[in-house]
Design an enzyme around this catalytic site. Structure first.
Site, PDB file in Angstrom:
ATOM      1  N   SER A 143      26.987-106.034  -8.203  1.00 26.30           N
ATOM      2  CA  SER A 143      28.152-106.717  -8.782  1.00 26.30           C
ATOM      3  C   SER A 143      29.351-105.803  -8.580  1.00 26.30           C
ATOM      4  CB  SER A 143      27.920-106.920 -10.290  1.00 26.30           C
ATOM      5  OG  SER A 143      29.133-107.255 -10.942  1.00 26.30           O
ATOM      6  N   TYR A 156      25.028-104.607 -18.900  1.00 26.50           N
ATOM      7  CA  TYR A 156      25.107-105.177 -17.538  1.00 26.50           C
ATOM      8  C   TYR A 156      25.724-104.160 -16.576  1.00 26.50           C
ATOM      9  CZ  TYR A 156      26.198-108.673 -13.894  1.00 26.50           C
ATOM     10  OH  TYR A 156      26.290-109.387 -12.727  1.00 26.50           O
TER      11      TYR A 156
END
Ligand SMILES: NC(=O)c1ccc[n+]([C@@H]2O[C@H](COP(=O)([O-])OP(=O)(O)OC[C@H]3O[C@@H](n4cnc5c(N)ncnc54)[C@H](O)[C@@H]3O)[C@@H](O)[C@H]2O)c1
Length: 255
Positions: A143, A156
């Site tokens: 990401s 995350y």
């Protein structure tokens, strides 16, 4: 078809980015093992779509955060399709919690599903590829948040930051075996993970406005990057991350 006769395993492969990757790799000629945790009917539908493209598809239900299940996934892939050439560590979740409010359970599930599965997925796939003796590709779906803090989503970010160093270090360790390890770092993509934001017109408009290209991406726009990295054209790319983020990392600190 550049991936003809290759076998790819895609974790979390029956929705969103994973589904688009499975379809694109099949379009390039690869046979696909679709790992999934839930919604077997979606997997069956995807298997039919892959078969219609002329490739084989095998759905394997497994919770990749658990090593014995991940091991079973790899063993089933080899038993059913004979080998593994491409491993895509895609399964992921987020808790949308900050440092101050994250529980131990939230921490463990985000880190286990995102990072532990990628670590052992890389290890198990690499062992199989070394045994085959023909190199391979391991692609970690990270990401922009492997590098870019996102307040309110710390576990995350931690998991994706870990995947960043997994990609770099495993890429160096596995280079002598011609196993290339690459991260793909998406920005904002229209998938079930972002459904709440995208269904809220004000939030969606704010997000689109923050992206230099002016829009979130379709999952297919990540899948084509993965297919390139799995193919002959990417034979000198390893131990790094390719970002596909519409320019957002360069323009919107702190979004
Ligand atoms: N959507 C985005 O904007 C975006 C941006 C950057 C990175 N990503 C990453 O892309 C990947 C795919 O996410 P997505 O956006 O397609 O969302 P998604 O929710 O559609 O896909 C995630 C998939 O992982 C599966 N999964 C979750 N836990 C699992 C487990 N224990 N075992 C097996 N499968 C499991 C889910 O069932 C689902 O199919 C994730 O790693 C995510 O972090 C997404």
């Amino acid at each position: 078809m550049s991936l003809k006769n290759k076998v790819a395993v895609v974790t979390g492969g029956n929705s969103g980015i994973g589904k688009a990757i499975a379809l694109e790799l099949a379009r390039q000629g690869a046979n696909i093992v679709i790992n999934y945790r839930s919604r077997p009917e979606d997997t069956a539908d995807l298997e039919r779509q892959i078969n219609a493209l002329g490739s084989q598809a095998v759905g394997v239900q497994a919770d990749v955060s658990k090593l014995p299940e991940l091991d079973r996934l790899i063993q089933t892939a080899v038993a059913k399709l004979g080998r593994i050439d491409i491993m895509v560590n895609n399964a992921g979740i987020e808790s949308r919690t900050s440092l101050l409010d994250t529980t131990e359970q939230q921490y463990d599930s985000v880190l286990d599903i995102n990072l532990k599965s990628a670590f052992f997925g890389t290890q198990l796939a690499a062992r199989q590829m070394i045994q085959q003796g023909a190199g391979g590709r391991i692609i970690n779906i990270t990401s922009v948040h492997e590098d870019w803090p996102m307040p309110g989503n710390l576990p995350y970010c931690l998991s994706k930051g870990g995947m960043r160093m997994l990609t770099r270090t495993a890429g160096v360790e596995l280079a002598p075996h011609n196993i290339l390890v690459v991260g793909v770092g998406p920005g904002a993509i229209a998938t079930p993970m972002n459904q709440a934001t995208l269904q809220n017109p004000a939030q969606a408009a704010k997000l689109n406005a923050a992206i230099p290209l002016g829009r979130v991406a379709k999952p297919e726009e990540i899948a084509t990057v993965v297919a390139f990295l799995a193919g002959d054209g990417a034979s000198y790319i390893t131990a790094t991350t390719i970002f596909a983020d519409g320019g957002i990392m360069q323009s919107s600190p702190g979004l």
